[in-house]
Design a protein around this motif. Structure first.
Motif, mmCIF file in Angstrom:
data_model
loop_
_atom_site.group_PDB
_atom_site.id
_atom_site.type_symbol
_atom_site.label_atom_id
_atom_site.label_comp_id
_atom_site.label_asym_id
_atom_site.label_seq_id
_atom_site.Cartn_x
_atom_site.Cartn_y
_atom_site.Cartn_z
ATOM 1 N N LEU A 294 0.845 -1.195 0.000
ATOM 2 C CA LEU A 294 0.000 0.000 0.000
ATOM 3 C C LEU A 294 0.881 1.247 0.000
ATOM 4 C CD1 LEU A 294 -2.821 1.388 0.292
ATOM 5 C CD2 LEU A 294 -2.471 1.271 2.776
ATOM 6 N N LEU A 295 0.564 2.173 -0.883
ATOM 7 C CA LEU A 295 1.236 3.478 -0.920
ATOM 8 C C LEU A 295 0.284 4.547 -0.397
ATOM 9 C CD1 LEU A 295 3.534 5.439 -1.915
ATOM 10 C CD2 LEU A 295 2.241 5.595 -4.053
ATOM 11 N N VAL A 296 0.697 5.271 0.603
ATOM 12 C CA VAL A 296 -0.053 6.432 1.094
ATOM 13 C C VAL A 296 0.671 7.674 0.584
ATOM 14 C CG1 VAL A 296 -0.870 7.691 3.115
ATOM 15 C CG2 VAL A 296 -0.778 5.184 3.153
ATOM 16 N N TYR A 311 -2.048 8.238 11.360
ATOM 17 C CA TYR A 311 -2.795 7.061 10.916
ATOM 18 C C TYR A 311 -1.905 5.981 10.299
ATOM 19 C CZ TYR A 311 -7.307 9.216 11.801
ATOM 20 O OH TYR A 311 -8.407 9.758 12.420
ATOM 21 N N LEU A 312 -0.683 6.327 9.925
ATOM 22 C CA LEU A 312 0.175 5.348 9.254
ATOM 23 C C LEU A 312 0.463 4.119 10.114
ATOM 24 C CD1 LEU A 312 2.612 7.849 7.505
ATOM 25 C CD2 LEU A 312 0.851 6.459 6.406
ATOM 26 N N LYS A 324 3.724 -4.531 2.855
ATOM 27 C CA LYS A 324 4.607 -3.367 2.838
ATOM 28 C C LYS A 324 3.772 -2.091 2.837
ATOM 29 C CE LYS A 324 8.576 -5.428 0.420
ATOM 30 N NZ LYS A 324 9.477 -5.314 -0.753
ATOM 31 N N LEU A 325 4.259 -1.100 3.571
ATOM 32 C CA LEU A 325 3.610 0.211 3.630
ATOM 33 C C LEU A 325 4.615 1.257 3.181
ATOM 34 C CD1 LEU A 325 1.235 2.056 4.421
ATOM 35 C CD2 LEU A 325 2.162 2.098 6.754
ATOM 36 N N LEU A 326 4.254 1.998 2.148
ATOM 37 C CA LEU A 326 5.119 3.037 1.602
ATOM 38 C C LEU A 326 4.466 4.394 1.832
ATOM 39 C CD1 LEU A 326 6.048 0.413 0.176
ATOM 40 C CD2 LEU A 326 6.448 1.763 -1.884
ATOM 41 N N ASP A 341 9.222 2.637 12.326
ATOM 42 C CA ASP A 341 9.393 1.254 11.893
ATOM 43 C C ASP A 341 8.227 0.746 11.057
ATOM 44 O OD1 ASP A 341 11.780 1.183 13.263
ATOM 45 O OD2 ASP A 341 10.877 0.371 15.104
ATOM 46 N N CYS A 342 7.088 1.401 11.140
ATOM 47 C CA CYS A 342 5.920 0.933 10.385
ATOM 48 C C CYS A 342 6.076 1.157 8.884
ATOM 49 C CB CYS A 342 4.642 1.609 10.878
ATOM 50 S SG CYS A 342 4.573 3.391 10.530
#
Length: 553
Positions: A294-296, A311-312, A324-326, A341-342
Motif C-alpha cells: 500500500l502506498l499512502v 494514521y500510518l 509493505k507500507l510506503l 518502523d511501520c
C-alpha cells in the motif's frame, strides 16, 4: 494565413462545446490538407477538452513540427502541459511563445494562471496588470486579476476587479461567484449574500452560486443555512465536487465525522486538489491488504501531513495489514520519520513510486478506518525531535517560562483571516518571568525586530532551518502560542502544549465551541468571538499565562 471554412466551423463547434462535431470537421479539413498546422492545432484543443491530454500533447507536438513560428501554437502547448500537471514544462512553452511576441495577451493571461498554480502570486499579479493594459475590455483578464488579489489576501482589490469583470460581461457567472467569495473572506457577509441573491435571480438554482452562498454562510457560522445551500447545490449538480467538499467541511466542523467522510472524498476530484497523482493502480477501498503493498501519498499542506501521519502506524495494526507500507512524503518532512518502523519505504516518489498494489491519499485514512469523534487516535507524542545536539535556545534574563510565538501564515487567501498582528501579541510582552521566542518563518519574522530590544523577547527565525531543526527548538518550549499553522501541529504531535489562536470561522479540524482538541490532548484553543477580534483572544490568554508562570516558579 487564411483559415479555411472547415477550420472556422471546427473552431465554432469547439467554442460551442460540440466536441464530436469539432473533431469530425477537423478530420475532414485534414483530409484536404494534412499539413495545415491550424487544423491540427484545433484538433489538439478538441482532444484536451475531451479529457485526452496525452493525445492532445502528441497532436500539439505535431503542430510544432509543422510550424514553430506562431505564438498561438506554443501557448496551446503550454495549456496542454499545464493540464497534464507538467507545470515547469508549461512555463517553458509560454516563454517560447513570448519570445515570438512579448505582448501576446492570451499567452500572458495563461502564464498568469500558471503562476497562480505554482504560488508565484507577485509575478501573477504583474502579468495580470500587463494583460488588462493590453486588453482593457477583457472580462476574463479582470476576473483573473481578482483571483490573484484574492490569493494574496487582498480582498478589497479582488472585489473591485471582479466588479469590473461583471460590468464588462454581465453574464460572467464565475466573476459573480468569485466576488461573493472575496466579500465573504473580507468579512462583508451581508454584501456577499446580496451578490449571491442577485446572481440567483439571473441564474436560478445555479450550483456554483449556491456553493458560494454556502461558503458565505460558513464564514458567518450560519451552519443550517450553509448546509441547506450546499445540499441544494449538490441536488442541482450531483457531480459538482466542490459542493460535496464544502458540505463535508460543514459536517466536519460540526463534528459529524461519520456523515462527513464520504463527502470528504470528493476533495480529490476538485481541480485545485494537490498533488495530482497519476498512478496506474487502484485506490484502496478499505479491503484486506494481506500480501499487498500500500502506498499512502501526501496531500495539501505541511500541517495536514503532520496531523494525519498518525494514521500510518494504524495501517500496520489492521486485521489484514499490508505486507509493505510506503509513504510518499515531501522531502522536507522526511527527517521527522527517521525512526518510524511501520514504514517500509519513505520518499517523495511523485508519479513514479515503486511497484505497489494500492494507493490512498493520506487524509482519506480517517474515513477508511471509520474514525469518529470518540475514536480519533490521540496518542502523543507520535513525532519526536530527531536531533540530539542541534541548538540550545538561549536563556533570557529573569524568566522561567519559555513561550514560542507565531503570528502569521502564508496560506494565501486565508492569510488575513489567520494572521494575528504582532502588536496584539506584544501586549503580553510586559508579563514578568516569561521569555517570548519568535518562531515565525518567512518575511513576517522581521516584524518582531521592533520588540527584540526587550530583554524577554528573542527571535529564533534564523535558527529554524528544516523541520528537524524546528522540532529541536520546539522541544525546548514550555508553550507554543500560535495561529493555526503547521507549527501547532508539529508541537501537538510532539506533545508540547500548543495554544492555538483561532479566527471566528476556524478550520474544520478545530470543531466548534471547544477549548480543547481531541487531536492534541495537551493543546488548548482560544477563539475569536467576532471576526477580526484578536484583542479579546489575547485578553483571555494573559491570565492563563499567569497561571503557568505561578506553577513554574
Amino acid at each position: 494565413m487564411q483559415i479555411g471554412t472547415g477550420v472556422e466551423a471546427a473552431i465554432a463547434a469547439l467554442q460551442a462545446g460540440k466536441l464530436p462535431l469539432a473533431e469530425q470537421l477537423c478530420s475532414q479539413a485534414r483530409q484536404k490538407n494534412p499539413f495545415d498546422a491550424t487544423v491540427v492545432d484545433v484538433l489538439a484543443m478538441v482532444q484536451l477538452e475531451k479529457g485526452d491530454g496525452k493525445a492532445a500533447l502528441a497532436t500539439i507536438k505535431n503542430v510544432l513540427s509543422l510550424d514553430r513560428s506562431r505564438t498561438l501554437y506554443h501557448t496551446h502547448h503550454g495549456i496542454i502541459l499545464k493540464a497534464l500537471g507538467r507545470l515547469e514544462d508549461a512555463r517553458k512553452a509560454y516563454e517560447e511563445a513570448l519570445a515570438l511576441d512579448p505582448e501576446a495577451p492570451d499567452t500572458l493571461f495563461n502564464l498568469a494562471l500558471l503562476c497562480q498554480d505554482t504560488g508565484d502570486l507577485k509575478e501573477s499579479l504583474t502579468l495580470c496588470l500587463r494583460v488588462i493594459k493590453l486588453d482593457p475590455g477583457n472580462a476574463a483578464a479582470f476576473n483573473n486579476l481578482g483571483t490573484t488579489h484574492q490569493h494574496l489576501g487582498q480582498f478589497e482589490e479582488a472585489a473591485t476587479a471582479y466588479r469590473t469583470a461583471i460590468a464588462l460581461n454581465p453574464g460572467h457567472i464565475g466573476a459573480y461567484c468569485n466576488l461573493a467569495a472575496a466579500l465573504a473572506e473580507g468579512d462583508q457577509i451581508k454584501d456577499s449574500l446580496t451578490v449571491c441573491e442577485e446572481a440567483l435571480e439571473k441564474w436560478p438554482g445555479h450550483s456554483e452560486i449556491l456553493n458560494a452562498q454556502s461558503n458565505a454562510h460558513v464564514k458567518a457560522q450560519n451552519w443550517d443555512s450553509a448546509l441547506a445551500a450546499s445540499e441544494e447545490s449538490i441536488s442541482n449538480a450531483p457531480e459538482f465536487a466542490q459542493a460535496h467538499y464544502g458540505k463535508s467541511l460543514i459536517l466536519l466542523t460540526q463534528a459529524k465525522l461519520e456523515q462527513a467522510w464520504p463527502e470528504f472524498e470528493w476533495r480529490v476530484r476538485r481541480p485545485n486538489f494537490w498533488p495530482k497523482r497519476h498512478y496506474g493502480f487502484p485506490i484502496w477501498d478499505g479491503g484486506p491488504l494481506t500480501k499487498k503493498t500500500l502506498l499512502v501519498h501526501w496531500e495539501q499542506g505541511f500541517g495536514d501531513i503532520i496531523q494525519f501521519c498518525r494514521y500510518l502506524p494504524l495501517i500496520k495494526s489492521l486485521d489484514s495489514p499490508p505486507a509493505k507500507l510506503l509513504f510518499d512524503c515531501p522531502d522536507k518532512l522526511i527527517p521527522l520519520f527517521t525512526d518510524w518502523d511501520c514504514l517500509d519505504a519513505i520518499a517523495d516518489f511523485g508519479d513514479t513510486p515503486p511497484e505497489v498494489d494500492y494507493f490512498i491519499p493520506l487524509m482519506s485514512l480517517p474515513g477508511r478506518l471509520g474514525t469518529t469523534l470518540e475514536t480519533i487516535p490521540a496518542d502523543t507524542p507520535y513525532l519526536v525531535n530527531p536531533l540530539s545536539d542541534y541548538f540550545e535556545v538561549p536563556p533570557l534574563a529573569q524568566t522561567t517560562l519559555k513561550v514560542g510565538i507565531v503570528w502569521a501564515s502564508d496560506h494565501g487567501a486565508s492569510y488575513r483571516r489567520k494572521v494575528c498582528p504582532i502588536a496584539e501579541i506584544a501586549n503580553l510582552f510586559d508579563m514578568e518571568h516569561i521569555a517570548f521566542y519568535g518562531l515565525q518563518f518567512g518575511e513576517d519574522a522581521r516584524e518582531l525586530d521592533a520588540y527584540t530590544a526587550r530583554e524577554n523577547v528573542h527571535s529564533l527565525a534564523n535558527d529554524l532551518g528544516g523541520f528537524d531543526h524546528t522540532a529541536a527548538i520546539i522541544e525546548q518550549m514550555d508553550v507554543v502560542l500560535s495561529i493555526d499553522t503547521y507549527i501547532v501541529h508539529l508541537a501537538g504531535a510532539m506533545d508540547i502544549p500548543a495554544w492555538v489562536m483561532l479566527p471566528y470561522a476556524p478550520d474544520w479540524r478545530w470543531f466548534l465551541g471547544r477549548r480543547d482538541t481531541p487531536w492534541y490532548p495537551g493543546s488548548r484553543l482560544f477563539r475569536q468571538q467576532a471576526p477580526g477580534d484578536w484583542a479579546s483572544v489575547i485578553d483571555t490568554i494573559r491570565p492563563e499565562l499567569e497561571v503557568l508562570v505561578a506553577q513554574n516558579r
